[in-house]
Scaffold this motif. Structure first.
Motif, PDB file in Angstrom:
ATOM      1  N   UNK A  30      58.166 -18.943  23.151  1.00  0.00           N
ATOM      2  CA  UNK A  30      58.661 -19.044  24.520  1.00  0.00           C
ATOM      3  C   UNK A  30      58.113 -20.294  25.203  1.00  0.00           C
ATOM      4  N   UNK A  31      56.856 -20.613  24.951  1.00  0.00           N
ATOM      5  CA  UNK A  31      56.256 -21.814  25.558  1.00  0.00           C
ATOM      6  C   UNK A  31      56.996 -23.072  25.109  1.00  0.00           C
ATOM      7  N   UNK A  32      57.303 -23.169  23.809  1.00  0.00           N
ATOM      8  CA  UNK A  32      58.025 -24.327  23.285  1.00  0.00           C
ATOM      9  C   UNK A  32      59.462 -24.357  23.798  1.00  0.00           C
ATOM     10  N   UNK A  70      65.684 -23.067  15.553  1.00  0.00           N
ATOM     11  CA  UNK A  70      64.315 -22.806  15.976  1.00  0.00           C
ATOM     12  C   UNK A  70      63.916 -21.356  15.780  1.00  0.00           C
ATOM     13  N   UNK A  71      64.845 -20.455  16.084  1.00  0.00           N
ATOM     14  CA  UNK A  71      64.619 -19.027  15.818  1.00  0.00           C
ATOM     15  C   UNK A  71      65.967 -18.338  15.729  1.00  0.00           C
ATOM     16  N   UNK A  72      65.950 -17.148  15.179  1.00  0.00           N
ATOM     17  CA  UNK A  72      67.173 -16.384  15.015  1.00  0.00           C
ATOM     18  C   UNK A  72      67.071 -15.036  15.695  1.00  0.00           C
ATOM     19  N   UNK A  78      66.793 -13.132  27.425  1.00  0.00           N
ATOM     20  CA  UNK A  78      65.428 -13.629  27.243  1.00  0.00           C
ATOM     21  C   UNK A  78      65.220 -14.924  28.026  1.00  0.00           C
ATOM     22  N   UNK A  79      66.198 -15.821  27.937  1.00  0.00           N
ATOM     23  CA  UNK A  79      66.096 -17.103  28.632  1.00  0.00           C
ATOM     24  C   UNK A  79      66.016 -16.898  30.139  1.00  0.00           C
ATOM     25  N   UNK A  80      66.852 -16.022  30.657  1.00  0.00           N
ATOM     26  CA  UNK A  80      66.826 -15.763  32.097  1.00  0.00           C
ATOM     27  C   UNK A  80      65.463 -15.219  32.523  1.00  0.00           C
ATOM     28  N   UNK A  81      64.897 -14.328  31.706  1.00  0.00           N
ATOM     29  CA  UNK A  81      63.580 -13.770  32.027  1.00  0.00           C
ATOM     30  C   UNK A  81      62.485 -14.834  31.946  1.00  0.00           C
ATOM     31  N   UNK A  82      62.689 -15.843  31.084  1.00  0.00           N
ATOM     32  CA  UNK A  82      61.707 -16.926  30.932  1.00  0.00           C
ATOM     33  C   UNK A  82      61.964 -18.071  31.913  1.00  0.00           C
ATOM     34  N   UNK A  83      62.959 -17.866  32.809  1.00  0.00           N
ATOM     35  CA  UNK A  83      63.322 -18.886  33.799  1.00  0.00           C
ATOM     36  C   UNK A  83      63.896 -20.156  33.136  1.00  0.00           C
ATOM     37  N   UNK A  84      64.589 -19.966  32.028  1.00  0.00           N
ATOM     38  CA  UNK A  84      65.314 -21.049  31.373  1.00  0.00           C
ATOM     39  C   UNK A  84      66.785 -20.921  31.770  1.00  0.00           C
ATOM     40  N   UNK A 128      55.929 -21.471  14.853  1.00  0.00           N
ATOM     41  CA  UNK A 128      55.711 -20.424  15.848  1.00  0.00           C
ATOM     42  C   UNK A 128      55.135 -19.171  15.190  1.00  0.00           C
ATOM     43  N   UNK A 129      53.888 -18.875  15.543  1.00  0.00           N
ATOM     44  CA  UNK A 129      53.214 -17.706  14.977  1.00  0.00           C
ATOM     45  C   UNK A 129      53.431 -16.456  15.823  1.00  0.00           C
TER      46      UNK A 129
END
Length: 327
Positions: free
Chosen positions: A148-150, A209-211, A177-183, A141-142
């Motif tokens: 977010x896409x992944x 995946x990320x921290x 963040x997840x809620x905003x991304x509809x996850x 992830x760059x």
């Protein structure tokens, strides 16, 4: 012989009266900040935000001549509630304080701790700090958009690590963040670590995946290129860091952490006053102001009843957010 004895006694008396003011200059005694034997407890592992805050406080206070020989020790466990239980058990100990923040508020909820911050003596809120979204330098992830896409494509596969228990800042930030991304929050694979220091190895080794952690905790790794900074969680960019806010990444969310100190219950008014005076003098010192800038901390200083009321509000906020997220 009869004349020398009174003169010697007079000289000794003058030394008694003259000595202390000369010795007290610059040692903090004139402002009531000297607390011999003072100890700062850190309720998580070395290298985390509470640890950095406590050790910075101790060094700055000593460099400013406010007090001396502050001992900083770590007592990790259960998101900070092991340390909290120890603190509450030190009833009446005016020589102990604990570094804490939103993470401990959350851990009380997630661990159903019998001891809460309502059982402590609030001293001061010191700082506010944005969280950061980071990956290792070898991560695929760059950018935050790629992450977010992944994440949206396979939430369970893209794990997120945070240095706090559920309900703490490093958990709440990615959940928002997840809620905003509809996850759906229930689909988020969150892995808690006991502080940012413990989390770091897993980010560097691509074990997550990320921290998500506090900005000050990973500044060295970001500047050295070991970590790739994708975003900051506040409503403004952090000076000196090349990373967008979440809103710039089209995520309708922002989040800011805070840190402070509390003392055991049952300390005397005089002991509480000395601790408050110490942090007030520390806050005004050039040493602390330089540390705020160096660590990317926002000055969030607050003492007294204002801090007590703030702790109650934060407890209610965490409870509300966890319920809203279905957690």
């Amino acid at each position: 012989m009869r004349l020398r004895t009174p003169l010697a006694l007079l000289g000794a008396a003058l030394l008694v009266f003259v000595g202390p003011p000369l010795l007290s200059a610059g040692d903090g005694s004139e402002t009531g900040t000297q607390i011999p034997g003072l100890r700062f407890m850190v309720p998580n592992t070395p290298g985390g935000g509470y640890d950095i805050t406590a050790r910075t406080m101790a060094k700055n206070a000593e460099d400013a001549g406010l007090t001396h020989n502050i001992e900083v020790f770590n007592l990790p466990g259960a998101g900070g509630t092991v340390g909290l239980t120890r603190l509450v058990g030190e009833h009446g100990n005016g020589k102990l304080a604990m570094s804490m923040g939103l993470g401990v508020v959350g851990a009380v909820h997630s661990n159903k701790s019998e001891k809460t911050l309502a059982d402590t003596t609030p001293i001061a809120r010191l700082t506010e700090e944005q969280d950061i979204v980071v990956v290792s330098k070898t991560s695929p992830y760059e950018t935050i958009d790629e992450l977010i896409a992944a994440w949206k494509k396979d939430p369970g596969k893209v794990t997120v690590g945070g240095g706090s228990s559920p309900g703490g800042p490093d958990h709440l930030a990615p959940m928002l963040m997840a809620r905003a991304a509809k996850i759906p929050p229930k689909d988020v694979n969150y892995i808690p670590f006991d502080g940012g220091g413990e989390l770091l190895a897993s980010i560097l080794g691509n074990k997550v995946g990320f921290g998500v952690s506090g900005v000050s905790e990973y500044l060295d790794q970001i500047k050295s290129g070991e970590l790739r900074l994708l975003a900051v969680t506040g409503n403004e960019r952090v000076p000196g860091l090349d990373a967008p806010t979440l809103r710039e990444a089209n995520l309708d969310a922002d989040f800011t952490n805070w840190r402070g100190i509390v003392a055991p219950p049952g300390i005397s008014d005089r002991e509480r006053e000395k601790l408050v005076t110490l942090v007030e003098e520390l806050h005004e010192s050039k040493e602390w102001q330089a540390s705020l800038k160096k660590n990317g901390w926002t000055d969030g200083f607050m003492v007294g009843d204002d801090f007590s009321d703030f702790l109650k509000e934060q407890n209610e906020r965490v409870d509300t957010v966890l319920k809203e997220l279905g957690l």
